[in-house]
Design a protein around this motif. Structure first.
Motif, PDB file in Angstrom:
ATOM      1  N   GLY A 120      10.326  13.276  -8.440  1.00 17.34           N
ATOM      2  CA  GLY A 120      11.623  12.720  -8.068  1.00 17.34           C
ATOM      3  C   GLY A 120      12.753  13.264  -8.904  1.00 17.34           C
ATOM      4  N   ASP A 121      13.792  12.420  -9.043  1.00 18.42           N
ATOM      5  CA  ASP A 121      15.005  12.855  -9.730  1.00 18.42           C
ATOM      6  C   ASP A 121      14.753  13.158 -11.201  1.00 18.42           C
ATOM      7  N   ASP A 122      13.911  12.347 -11.820  1.00 16.00           N
ATOM      8  CA  ASP A 122      13.648  12.528 -13.254  1.00 16.00           C
ATOM      9  C   ASP A 122      12.500  13.510 -13.432  1.00 16.00           C
ATOM     10  N   SER A 123      12.696  14.735 -12.999  1.00 17.37           N
ATOM     11  CA  SER A 123      11.619  15.722 -13.032  1.00 17.37           C
ATOM     12  C   SER A 123      11.301  16.204 -14.431  1.00 17.37           C
ATOM     13  N   SER A 124      12.179  15.892 -15.398  1.00 14.07           N
ATOM     14  CA  SER A 124      11.939  16.317 -16.779  1.00 14.07           C
ATOM     15  C   SER A 124      11.025  15.354 -17.529  1.00 14.07           C
ATOM     16  N   GLY A 125      10.782  14.187 -16.970  1.00 16.68           N
ATOM     17  CA  GLY A 125       9.967  13.189 -17.653  1.00 16.68           C
ATOM     18  C   GLY A 125       8.488  13.342 -17.346  1.00 16.68           C
ATOM     19  N   VAL A 126       7.697  12.407 -17.896  1.00 12.26           N
ATOM     20  CA  VAL A 126       6.259  12.407 -17.648  1.00 12.26           C
ATOM     21  C   VAL A 126       5.807  10.998 -17.310  1.00 12.26           C
ATOM     22  N   ASN A 127       4.743  10.924 -16.551  1.00 15.76           N
ATOM     23  CA  ASN A 127       4.082   9.659 -16.264  1.00 15.76           C
ATOM     24  C   ASN A 127       2.717   9.645 -16.930  1.00 15.76           C
ATOM     25  N   VAL A 128       2.187   8.448 -17.095  1.00 20.19           N
ATOM     26  CA  VAL A 128       0.881   8.281 -17.717  1.00 20.19           C
ATOM     27  C   VAL A 128      -0.099   7.774 -16.672  1.00 20.19           C
ATOM     28  N   ARG A 129      -1.221   8.467 -16.525  1.00 18.25           N
ATOM     29  CA  ARG A 129      -2.315   8.010 -15.659  1.00 18.25           C
ATOM     30  C   ARG A 129      -3.385   7.404 -16.555  1.00 18.25           C
ATOM     31  N   LEU A 130      -3.628   6.118 -16.375  1.00 18.59           N
ATOM     32  CA  LEU A 130      -4.622   5.428 -17.188  1.00 18.59           C
ATOM     33  C   LEU A 130      -6.019   5.673 -16.634  1.00 18.59           C
ATOM     34  N   HIS A 131      -6.990   5.663 -17.535  1.00 15.96           N
ATOM     35  CA  HIS A 131      -8.373   5.960 -17.172  1.00 15.96           C
ATOM     36  C   HIS A 131      -9.277   4.813 -17.624  1.00 15.96           C
ATOM     37  N   GLU A 144      -5.840   6.220  -8.501  1.00 18.63           N
ATOM     38  CA  GLU A 144      -5.910   6.473  -7.063  1.00 18.63           C
ATOM     39  C   GLU A 144      -7.296   6.876  -6.580  1.00 18.63           C
ATOM     40  N   GLY A 145      -8.285   6.969  -7.482  1.00 17.42           N
ATOM     41  CA  GLY A 145      -9.582   7.410  -6.991  1.00 17.42           C
ATOM     42  C   GLY A 145     -10.667   7.447  -8.047  1.00 17.42           C
ATOM     43  N   LEU A 146     -11.865   7.768  -7.577  1.00 15.37           N
ATOM     44  CA  LEU A 146     -13.070   7.752  -8.400  1.00 15.37           C
ATOM     45  C   LEU A 146     -13.662   9.157  -8.495  1.00 15.37           C
ATOM     46  N   ASN A 147     -14.060   9.537  -9.704  1.00 16.23           N
ATOM     47  CA  ASN A 147     -14.740  10.810  -9.921  1.00 16.23           C
ATOM     48  C   ASN A 147     -16.110  10.554 -10.535  1.00 16.23           C
ATOM     49  N   VAL A 148     -17.136  11.240 -10.047  1.00 19.74           N
ATOM     50  CA  VAL A 148     -18.473  11.161 -10.643  1.00 19.74           C
ATOM     51  C   VAL A 148     -18.574  12.214 -11.739  1.00 19.74           C
ATOM     52  N   GLU A 151     -11.351   2.895  -3.219  1.00 17.99           N
ATOM     53  CA  GLU A 151     -10.832   1.532  -3.079  1.00 17.99           C
ATOM     54  C   GLU A 151     -11.255   0.671  -4.271  1.00 17.99           C
ATOM     55  N   LEU A 152     -12.488   0.856  -4.725  1.00 15.83           N
ATOM     56  CA  LEU A 152     -12.961   0.129  -5.895  1.00 15.83           C
ATOM     57  C   LEU A 152     -12.172   0.537  -7.146  1.00 15.83           C
ATOM     58  N   VAL A 168      -9.061   1.559  -7.310  1.00 18.55           N
ATOM     59  CA  VAL A 168      -7.741   0.925  -7.238  1.00 18.55           C
ATOM     60  C   VAL A 168      -7.840  -0.546  -7.646  1.00 18.55           C
ATOM     61  N   PHE A 169      -8.856  -1.247  -7.119  1.00 18.80           N
ATOM     62  CA  PHE A 169      -9.050  -2.658  -7.474  1.00 18.80           C
ATOM     63  C   PHE A 169      -9.251  -2.827  -8.976  1.00 18.80           C
ATOM     64  N   LEU A 170     -10.096  -1.982  -9.570  1.00 21.65           N
ATOM     65  CA  LEU A 170     -10.397  -2.129 -10.990  1.00 21.65           C
ATOM     66  C   LEU A 170      -9.167  -1.878 -11.860  1.00 21.65           C
ATOM     67  N   HIS A 171      -8.322  -0.951 -11.460  1.00 19.52           N
ATOM     68  CA  HIS A 171      -7.094  -0.726 -12.224  1.00 19.52           C
ATOM     69  C   HIS A 171      -6.191  -1.957 -12.175  1.00 19.52           C
ATOM     70  N   GLU A 172      -6.058  -2.558 -11.015  1.00 20.24           N
ATOM     71  CA  GLU A 172      -5.249  -3.781 -10.912  1.00 20.24           C
ATOM     72  C   GLU A 172      -5.886  -4.917 -11.712  1.00 20.24           C
ATOM     73  N   TYR A 173      -7.206  -5.021 -11.623  1.00 19.12           N
ATOM     74  CA  TYR A 173      -7.916  -6.073 -12.352  1.00 19.12           C
ATOM     75  C   TYR A 173      -7.731  -5.912 -13.856  1.00 19.12           C
ATOM     76  N   MET A 174      -7.874  -4.674 -14.350  1.00 22.69           N
ATOM     77  CA  MET A 174      -7.778  -4.438 -15.785  1.00 22.69           C
ATOM     78  C   MET A 174      -6.351  -4.593 -16.309  1.00 22.69           C
ATOM     79  N   MET A 175      -5.360  -4.292 -15.479  1.00 24.98           N
ATOM     80  CA  MET A 175      -3.972  -4.561 -15.873  1.00 24.98           C
ATOM     81  C   MET A 175      -3.791  -6.043 -16.152  1.00 24.98           C
TER      82      MET A 175
END
Length: 233
Positions: A119-130, A155-159, A203-204, A206-213
């Protein structure tokens, strides 16, 4: 001798004129020098302790007002969610078909990665939690278990790993198989389909991220409240 008798008579006369003095004397004679029935002075907190208590109380009030947690979910699709109060793990249990038992243990957030902001703030960074998952699939008591070690992103699961475990009769140094990424794309896809049919999917994640938040807020409030109670004592 006469002067001694005179001083004694003077003390007796004074006490007779002062009933409180006689009462105090009687209490001292009966119980010794200690005084009973007196309420202890309340303990006063040091300015430092009082300041800590005030800051913690304000922070707890703020968190409860502006970011209140909600009651944790107890079900997700076919899984039962077991809240582990005061721990960094949550357990999900389920079944597939008549004979398969599924058990999932998920950690609270244990890592992150920085990604460019869009988006507009292209110079910034976001954090993806694991967070990490261990998925155990068993077929009866004493049988082998298939275990998947997974990474759950927002957004998803990796094995990451796949193990075939022989509970109670593992070799000292068993061969545990190759790294999952070293398997052919076709084999990887089949394992993802295998897990997806059992409800272990994006889907699981996404649920777990919301649950852990939510769990993170609950545990933070419990921790701060316990600190405040300790300092107040």
């Amino acid at each position: 001798m006469a002067s001694s008798i005179t001083r004694t008579l003077q003390r007796v006369w004074t006490w007779n004129r002062n009933p409180r003095a006689l009462t105090a004397l009687a209490a001292t004679a009966r119980f010794g020098a200690r005084t009973y029935g007196v309420e202890p002075e309340p303990l006063t907190k040091s300015p430092f302790d009082s300041n800590i208590i005030r800051i913690l109380r304000n922070e707890v009030d703020y968190q409860q007002e502006y970011a209140p947690p909600h009651q944790p979910e107890t079900k997700f699709n076919s899984f039962t969610v077991e809240e582990r109060r005061g721990e960094q793990v949550v357990t999900l249990k389920g079944k597939f078909g008549e004979c398969e038992d599924l058990r999932i243990e998920a950690t609270m957030f244990d890592g992150c990665e920085h990604v460019p902001a869009c988006g507009d703030d292209s110079s910034g960074v976001n954090v993806r939690l694991h967070l990490s998952l261990i998925v155990d699939i068993s077929k009866g008591e004493g049988e082998n278990e298939l275990e998947f070690v997974c990474s759950a992103w927002p957004e998803g699961l990796n094995v990451e790993k796949v193990y075939l475990l022989r509970r109670g009769r593992m070799a000292a140094r068993p061969y545990i198989g190759p790294d999952f990424r070293d398997l052919s794309a076709k084999v990887q896809d089949k394992f993802y389909e295998y897990l997806d049919s059992r409800g272990v999917n994006d889907e699981l994640a996404v649920f777990l991220h919301e649950y852990m938040m939510n769990k993170d807020r609950i545990e933070l409030l419990r921790w701060m409240d316990s600190l405040k109670s300790f300092v107040e004592r």
